[in-house]
Scaffold this motif. Structure first.
Motif, short mmCIF file in Angstrom:
data_model
loop_
_atom_site.label_atom_id
_atom_site.label_comp_id
_atom_site.label_asym_id
_atom_site.label_seq_id
_atom_site.Cartn_x
_atom_site.Cartn_y
_atom_site.Cartn_z
N PHE A 289 37.20 61.65 -66.08
CA PHE A 289 37.11 60.43 -66.88
C PHE A 289 36.56 59.25 -66.10
N ARG A 290 36.47 59.36 -64.78
CA ARG A 290 36.14 58.20 -63.96
C ARG A 290 34.70 57.75 -64.20
N PRO A 291 34.49 56.46 -64.48
CA PRO A 291 33.13 55.97 -64.73
C PRO A 291 32.38 55.69 -63.43
N PHE A 292 31.07 55.52 -63.55
CA PHE A 292 30.24 55.17 -62.42
C PHE A 292 29.54 53.85 -62.68
N ALA A 293 29.26 53.15 -61.59
CA ALA A 293 28.71 51.80 -61.70
C ALA A 293 27.19 51.82 -61.51
N PRO A 294 26.51 50.87 -62.15
CA PRO A 294 25.07 50.73 -61.93
C PRO A 294 24.75 49.72 -60.84
N ALA A 295 23.69 49.98 -60.10
CA ALA A 295 23.06 48.96 -59.25
C ALA A 295 21.70 48.69 -59.86
N CYS A 296 21.42 47.43 -60.17
CA CYS A 296 20.15 47.11 -60.83
C CYS A 296 19.48 45.93 -60.15
N ARG A 297 18.20 45.80 -60.38
CA ARG A 297 17.46 44.63 -59.89
C ARG A 297 18.00 43.39 -60.58
N VAL A 298 18.19 42.32 -59.82
CA VAL A 298 18.79 41.12 -60.39
C VAL A 298 17.95 40.57 -61.53
N GLU A 299 16.63 40.73 -61.46
CA GLU A 299 15.77 40.19 -62.52
C GLU A 299 15.87 41.00 -63.81
N ASP A 300 16.49 42.18 -63.75
CA ASP A 300 16.63 43.02 -64.94
C ASP A 300 18.01 42.94 -65.58
N VAL A 301 18.94 42.21 -64.97
CA VAL A 301 20.34 42.31 -65.40
C VAL A 301 20.53 41.91 -66.85
N SER A 302 19.89 40.84 -67.29
CA SER A 302 20.10 40.38 -68.67
C SER A 302 19.45 41.29 -69.69
N GLU A 303 18.47 42.07 -69.26
CA GLU A 303 17.83 43.00 -70.17
C GLU A 303 18.66 44.27 -70.33
N LEU A 304 19.41 44.62 -69.29
CA LEU A 304 20.23 45.82 -69.31
C LEU A 304 21.64 45.58 -69.83
N PHE A 305 22.18 44.39 -69.52
CA PHE A 305 23.59 44.11 -69.80
C PHE A 305 23.75 42.74 -70.43
N GLU A 306 24.89 42.52 -71.07
CA GLU A 306 25.20 41.21 -71.62
C GLU A 306 25.81 40.36 -70.51
N LEU A 307 24.96 40.01 -69.57
CA LEU A 307 25.35 39.25 -68.38
C LEU A 307 24.19 38.35 -68.00
N ASP A 308 24.48 37.06 -67.81
CA ASP A 308 23.40 36.10 -67.62
C ASP A 308 23.32 35.56 -66.19
N ARG A 309 23.91 36.31 -65.23
CA ARG A 309 23.91 35.82 -63.85
C ARG A 309 24.04 36.99 -62.88
N PRO A 310 23.79 36.76 -61.60
CA PRO A 310 23.94 37.83 -60.62
C PRO A 310 25.39 38.29 -60.50
N SER A 311 25.56 39.53 -60.09
CA SER A 311 26.87 40.11 -59.80
C SER A 311 26.73 40.98 -58.55
N PRO A 312 26.59 40.36 -57.37
CA PRO A 312 26.20 41.12 -56.18
C PRO A 312 27.27 42.03 -55.61
N TYR A 313 28.55 41.81 -56.00
CA TYR A 313 29.63 42.54 -55.35
C TYR A 313 30.33 43.56 -56.26
N MET A 314 29.71 43.86 -57.41
CA MET A 314 30.26 44.89 -58.31
C MET A 314 31.67 44.54 -58.74
N LEU A 315 31.92 43.28 -59.07
CA LEU A 315 33.25 42.84 -59.44
C LEU A 315 33.31 42.26 -60.85
N LEU A 316 32.27 42.52 -61.64
CA LEU A 316 32.25 42.08 -63.03
C LEU A 316 31.87 43.26 -63.92
#
Length: 682
Positions: free
Chosen positions: A528-555
């Motif tokens: 059941f354990r999920p996995f996290a994405p690492a994405c280019r910061v310029e693509d974050v808003s296109e991939l996720f409902e997030l409008d800012r950087p998240s460099p430490y995988m804590l959001l």
């Protein structure tokens, strides 16, 4: 003029050199010298006396840097760090060197590494700071045991030997184990957490919230950080603890306390909050400001060796789940219920702190701050303009906080906030400008050169090929695009529990089988354990409902609506939900359409950013699965040897260490006599 006149020279052009352990700052007069072919930017000194020998000078000053060693130990996740003049030089958890998960012992290896990275010995340290006050914590333990006597006797007997042998004599232990002979500073536990949250943050002023199991007496605290000080404003005290409430449900659902809390968070989306009202009505009295009191009749952690009591078990319909037994819908519903309660508590606290402080920004630390689902929800609520979370938010980060507390709040040094990053991507990504923090991407551990990797491979007989940067990136992208799993070992090791692209296992987020492959064939952990994405910061808003950087995988943020796939009509329950892809990046989309996001801007990990850029060029997707480089129960790998061993023990297809590529089919037979699955069982 001779060397004895060196202390009276002045030059307008500044440079810096190290000599005999000190930093010398110089200024050269352009009128005094002809630089020949040496450009202004290339001029340097090997020693102050080299500077004197090139000609006439007018003044020089000697700057002696201040080194502070921070230590956390004897609870869980012991660690060490070195701060030089307020800058973080090195930090690492002891587990990475000892290979014992959550190692609580004195961090001998981590201290040795930090001193080596700083280029000093223990007798050159100016201060050592320990992350809590042992005598105050001992006072709390004694008062608690007395209050619950005689039922707390077994727990008391188990705890006392370590306290009487080591914990109460912490200053002597530090001096004995490091060789340091000066005084040791002891900030309070939550002062260390608060310092680790605020002082590396990108804010000149901010509210600070710390939440964990327990320090000395405090379990939750908040205050206001301004410049080089943090002013405490309020706290909740033991035994009332949101961290211990979560740990109680971790224990009750069959996972290990202080280790399995993130499993509860990952399990929660499979359940329904059926027990939320029961928790709020029976276990705790939650106030509008987020403060609360817990009914201790339901808990056993004050006096016993378990987290929950028989009354708790009756309330929730049975005994705790046995570890490793089958997960049922009941555990999923319990996980969802306590997760919802924690989110409600955190949101109420945040609203109260915003009202009371008037601050626009919030900094977070303490073990509960690693609950990235609650963090993401708080951010989306818009209570604060932005939040910053210490990447090593648990006890390991206390070592960093203790050292920074000593530098700023004890010694009174000025604090300057880094300027906005120039290397971040398109500013339209964020509603706020991209801010630099002092954490340096949390890449604060040891690293290996290509030459060292080649020498190790030659000695071990491992078969790899050294490639230039372009060819290395192309080959890695080809492997990932073909569905292979790649171990990625680059640069300095991360500080904190998250793999951020330094000690990472990578996969293609588009691959519908990748989550199952990684869980069952690489990580050997629960499906059941999920996995996290690492994405280019310029693509974050296109991939996720997030409008800012998240460099430490804590959001945690929802996957963008347009990327989601429709669900089938039939009702699915529990683990059955795993069978259905939920987006065009299914390997990183959890069952509730969420993802724990890491953004990469290239400032501190340019090779990882280059890999994501190259992957997007080939596939049109600037995102990869990013999971920690280890198997279940094992600490994240630290050295090339550990990375190679993990690579050979699992069904990983390729390994990249620096510029060296290892393919599984090219490797010699791996003789492994260690029962590592039992050794690393958690």
């Amino acid at each position: 003029m001779g060397p004895e006149d060196f202390f009276s020279v002045t030059w307008p052009f500044q440079n810096e050199a190290k000599y005999s352990g000190f930093t010398w700052r110089f200024t050269l007069s352009w009128k005094a010298w002809k630089f020949n072919d040496l450009g202004r930017e290339s001029w340097s000194f090997r020693t102050p006396f080299d500077a004197w020998s090139v000609g006439r000078c007018e003044s020089a000053t000697l700057h002696v840097p201040t080194h502070i060693l921070g230590i956390s130990a004897y609870y869980h996740d012991s660690a060490a760090c070195i701060v030089r003049d307020g800058e973080i030089v090195a930090a690492a958890q002891e587990e990475r060197f000892s290979r014992i998960k959550h190692d609580h012992r004195f961090p001998h290896h981590a201290v040795e590494y930090c001193l080596r990275e700083a280029g000093i010995t223990a007798d050159e340290l100016d201060h050592v700071a320990f992350y809590d006050k042992p005598w105050l914590k001992f006072e709390r333990l004694l008062e608690t045991y007395v209050a619950f006597a005689p039922s707390g006797l077994p727990s008391f007997i188990k705890a006392m030997p370590l306290w009487l042998k080591e914990k109460l004599w912490m200053e002597d232990a530090i001096k004995r184990d490091t060789g340091y002979e000066g005084d040791v500073l002891f900030p309070e536990h939550h002062q260390s957490h608060a310092a680790s949250a605020f002082f590396p943050s990108p804010y000149q002023r901010a509210a600070v919230l710390t939440l964990d199991g327990v320090g000395e007496w405090a379990t939750t605290s908040w205050g206001i950080g301004n410049g080089n000080t943090i002013e405490p404003r309020g706290e909740i005290r033991f035994p009332h603890s949101i961290g211990l409430l979560y740990s109680a449900f971790t224990y009750y659902t069959g996972f290990r306390v202080n280790s399995g809390e993130y499993k509860v968070m990952g399990l929660a989306p499979y359940g329904e909050p059926k027990y939320k009202d029961l928790i709020l009505n029976e276990l705790m009295d939650l106030r509008e400001d987020g403060s609360f009191r817990m009914d201790m009749r339901y808990f056993n952690y004050c006096q016993g060796l378990t987290m929950t009591s028989n009354r708790f078990h009756k309330l929730f319909g049975g005994p705790p789940r046995k570890p490793e037994s089958r997960l049922t819908q009941r555990e999923m519903d319990l996980a969802r219920s306590v997760q919802d309660v924690v989110e409600e508590v955190v949101l109420r606290m945040a609203r109260h702190i915003r009202r009371e402080s008037g601050e626009r920004y919030l900094c977070l630390a303490g073990g509960v701050a690693l609950n990235c689902v609650a963090n993401g929800k708080m951010l989306r609520e818009g209570i604060f303009d932005d939040i910053w979370i210490q990447p090593a938010a648990g006890d390991a980060g206390g070592s960093l906080g203790a050292a920074l507390f000593a530098w700023y709040q004890v010694l009174g040094n000025e604090r300057s906030v880094p300027s906005a990053s120039s290397s971040s991507a398109d500013p339209s990504v964020s509603t706020a400008p991209p801010l630099r923090d002092g954490q340096q991407g949390s890449y604060l551990g040891p690293e290996w050169t290509n030459e060292e990797t080649q020498a190790w491979a030659d000695e071990q007989g491992a078969t790899g090929i050294m490639l230039d940067d372009d060819l290395l990136l192309d080959r890695t992208v080809e492997l990932l695009d073909a569905g292979n799993v790649v171990g990625w070992f680059q640069g300095r090791m991360e500080f904190g529990p998250r793999a951020l692209g330094g000690r990472t296992i990578l996969g293609d987020a588009r691959n519908t089988e990748m989550q199952t492959t990684l869980n069952l064939k690489i990580k050997f952990r629960e499906s059941f354990r999920p996995f996290a994405p690492a994405c280019r910061v310029e693509d974050v808003s296109e991939l996720f409902e997030l409008d800012r950087p998240s460099p430490y995988m804590l959001l945690v943020a929802p996957v963008s609506e347009h990327r989601r796939l429709p669900m089938p009509d039939e009702d699915l329950f529990g683990i059955e939900k795993l069978k259905v892809p939920r987006s065009d990046v299914p390997a990183i989309t959890h069952v509730d359409y969420s993802a724990r996001v890491q953004t990469i801007d290239g400032e501190y990990n340019p090779r990882f950013k280059a890999l994501l850029d190259r992957f997007k060029e080939k596939t049109d997707y600037g995102v990869l699965v990013n999971t920690s480089f280890n198997v279940r129960g094992e600490p994240i790998v630290c050295s090339p040897e550990e990375a190679y061993t993990c690579f050979m023990r699992t069904e990983m297809d390729a390994l990249v260490i620096g510029n060296m590529l290892f393919l599984k089919e090219d490797q010699p037979t791996f003789n492994d006599s260690v029962d590592w699955k039992s050794e690393f069982s958690d």
